[in-house]
Structure formats: structure tokens, C-alpha cells
Design an enzyme around this catalytic site. Structure first.
Site, PDB file in Angstrom:
ATOM      1  CB  ALA A  61      11.402 -14.121 -23.215  1.00  7.61           C
TER       2      ALA A  61
ATOM      3  CG  ASP B 147      16.467  -6.686 -24.969  1.00 11.66           C
ATOM      4  OD1 ASP B 147      17.347  -5.802 -24.994  1.00 11.66           O
ATOM      5  OD2 ASP B 147      15.319  -6.490 -24.542  1.00 11.66           O
TER       6      ASP B 147
ATOM      7  CD  GLU C  93      18.015  -8.212 -17.573  1.00 11.03           C
ATOM      8  OE1 GLU C  93      17.396  -7.158 -17.279  1.00 11.03           O
ATOM      9  OE2 GLU C  93      17.629  -8.995 -18.456  1.00 11.03           O
TER      10      GLU C  93
ATOM     11  CG  HIS D 152      15.621  -5.887 -20.216  1.00  8.28           C
ATOM     12  ND1 HIS D 152      15.413  -6.685 -19.114  1.00  8.28           N
ATOM     13  CD2 HIS D 152      14.420  -5.843 -20.865  1.00  8.28           C
ATOM     14  CE1 HIS D 152      14.166  -7.096 -19.069  1.00  8.28           C
ATOM     15  NE2 HIS D 152      13.534  -6.594 -20.131  1.00  8.28           N
TER      16      HIS D 152
ATOM     17  CB  ALA E  66      13.847  -5.557 -27.186  1.00 10.35           C
TER      18      ALA E  66
END
Length: 326
Positions: A234, A259, A264, A283, A285
Site C-alpha cells: 500500500a 514494499d 523512503e 517500493h 512491487a
């Protein structure tokens, strides 16, 4: 203002040659910020009608950015998530905001399934030990070696990604249920707390909104059965990192596949990086070649529709989808 050329600002973190190669065929003047910071963004927005957003979120379309763009008529995000945009500010300004809904649904759903299989069979866990020179045959079986078919899988969010996640897990024989803000004609709906208490695996596919930030806090994760699995495709913060770590340390979670993160890139010294029962992904996916092509096609089609006066698709803030010069 018929005949006035459209000015398209691309905020993508890509080279100028690539951006002009992709968007140069549109009937618009294409530009990029001179500097990738707030002042560079605001200066570029002052002369932009159409904007293709930054999927990294580094150049956010926040309230200050909207205020700096007096001629802004349309924002297209090259992603499903729009959490780097201020929906209220764009809506108040009458600017439609569109995403790339569905473009990476298959890719993200496949990652969620692959990650769940990895955790269920301790594949990466065993791989780490094999590379260290061990032969963890008995240890791997003891650590966790469960078939996925027949297990109870709860899906949070039933947009394009959640729907595809449920379809893939159904296909291998899992017993699936879901929670979403809206009920769907297919699948078993459960209220959120009931879903958490009756799921061996929870897959998080929700958008990041004020209502979903912190949704899976320590108290909610504590509702899950002992030794269950959490898979998040998500956005960071829906299941806060500290809450996930606490659930792992308590033994409530046997493993987590993540993910996305609250910050980040994930800091180098973050404890998630060193936890043996966490599968980490940067990140990516949805970062398959097929998904990237789908996203580019979606963005191009929507920007072309805006330029040609046709309704754009996937508007998320309820503004008229026919884009007009300011």
C-alpha cells in the site's frame, strides 16, 4: 483561448532526452523544472497548464505548489497513489487530479503472492543461511514451512490491486475475505476487526489517506492470530513501522513482507533492515516492464485527451474531467 498552446510540465525524475522522447509527440510545449527543489518547482509551475507528477513524491503538489500555479488546469500522476498531492487544494482550485488506476494491478498482486509464498516457506530465510555456509534443513522446517493453499487471507482494500490480489489467492485455494470502504458484489466482506482476527495472512492494498494513516496500529495488529503474516503493498504509515516491529518482536507476527515504509528510502540503520523475519523490497512491487508500459500509455492517453478537449480518465477528486485553459 482557443488555439493557445498547452504548456506541459513533467516532474518525473528522468533525463531530459527521455522525457522529450516520451512526451515530445504531444501537441504541447514540454518543460522540466530547472532545479528539483521547492523553488525550482514553484518557478516551473508558474508557467504550466498541465502537470505530470513525480511518482517519488519528492516534488509534491502541495498547497504551496498549487498556489504557485495560477494557470494549472490538470495534474496527472504516473502512479496509483496520489498522496503527494493536496487533494483539497487542487479541488478548491478546480483542478482535476487523475491517477493511473489499474495500470500496475497485476504486477503488485503477483508481488504480494510471491512475498507471501516466500514467508510461508521461509525461502529467503533459508537462502541467507545457505549463503553463510550453513545447511539449515531441519531449522527451515521448524522456522516455518506451511502450504499457502487453504489458509485464510484477508485483503484490505478492494480497488484494482486488491481485486487482483484476491483473484490470485483464490486461484491457489486460499480462503479469502476483504474489508473495504465499499462493499463489492464478489467476495466475502468482513468488518475490519473481524477480518484481522480471522486472517492468517493480511495483505494491505489501501490508499494512504487521513483515514488510513495508522489504521493498523499496535492495537489492531494485536488482533491478528499468533504467528500470522503481514504483507503491505500500500503506502507507508498505514501499518506504522514501529507497530510492525512490535508485533514481530512479540511473536504476534511470524513474518512481514514490506514494499513501502513511512520514510523512503528506508534509513540505512532502520531496525527493519536487520530483522530476520522481514522481507524487504524498495517500493518496486509494481515495477515490472509490463506495468511501466501500462503507466506510460495511461499517462500519454490522458494528457492527449486533455489537450484535445476529451474527458480524462481516473479523476480522483470529483472535478469535471474535461480540461480547459485557465
Amino acid at each position: 483561448m482557443s488555439g493557445t498552446p498547452w504548456r506541459l510540465l513533467a516532474l518525473l525524475p528522468l533525463g531530459e532526452d527521455m522525457i522529450r522522447g516520451v512526451f515530445g509527440g504531444l501537441d504541447a510545449e514540454v518543460s522540466m523544472p530547472a532545479e528539483r527543489d521547492a523553488s525550482g518547482l514553484h518557478a516551473a509551475l508558474a508557467e504550466a497548464d498541465l502537470v505530470i507528477g513525480d511518482y517519488t513524491g519528492a516534488l509534491a503538489i502541495d498547497a504551496a505548489a498549487v498556489a504557485a500555479a495560477p494557470d494549472l488546469a490538470f495534474v496527472q500522476m504516473p502512479s496509483v497513489g496520489v498522496d503527494s498531492c493536496d487533494l483539497d487544494a487542487l479541488t478548491a482550485a478546480g483542478v482535476p487530479l487523475a491517477n493511473a488506476a489499474g495500470a500496475n494491478a497485476r504486477s503488485v498482486a503477483e508481488w504480494a503472492l510471491a512475498a507471501t509464498l516466500d514467508l510461508s516457506r521461509s525461502i529467503t530465510w533459508a537462502d541467507r543461511r545457505m549463503r553463510a555456509g550453513e545447511w539449515p534443513q531441519m531449522e527451515t522446517a521448524a522456522h516455518g514451512s506451511d502450504e499457502l493453499g487453504g489458509r485464510r487471507v484477508g485483503v484490505l482494500g478492494m480497488g484494482a490491486i486488491g481485486t487482483e490480489v484476491m483473484r490470485l489467492f483464490d486461484a491457489i485455494g486460499c480462503r479469502t475475505a476483504y474489508w473495504s470502504r465499499r462493499r463489492h458484489p464478489h467476495g466475502v466482506f468482513k468488518e475490519l476487526d473481524e477480518l484481522l482476527t480471522t486472517s492468517d495472512v493480511v495483505v494491505v492494498c489501501l490508499p494512504r489517506t487521513p483515514e488510513t494513516i495508522g489504521l493498523l496500529d499496535t492495537g489492531r495488529l494485536a488482533l491478528m492470530p499468533a504467528r500470522s503474516l503481514l504483507v503491505s503493498v500500500a503506502r507507508g504509515g498505514i501499518a506504522p513501522d514501529e507497530a510492525v516491529l512490535a508485533a514481530l518482536e512479540s511473536g504476534k507476527l511470524a513474518g512481514a513482507a514490506l514494499d513501502v515504509y513511512e520514510r523512503e528510502p528506508l534509513p540505512v540503520d532502520h531496525p527493519l533492515r536487520n530483522h530476520d523475519d522481514v522481507l524487504l523490497s524498495p517500493h518496486t512491487a509494481g515495477a515490472t516492464r509490463q506495468a511501466q508500459l501500462n503507466i506510460i500509455t495511461t499517462v500519454l492517453d490522458n494528457v492527449r485527451a486533455a489537450i484535445e478537449g476529451r474527458p480524462v480518465r481516473n479523476v480522483v477528486n470529483g472535478i469535471d474531467p474535461v480540461v480547459r485553459h485557465r
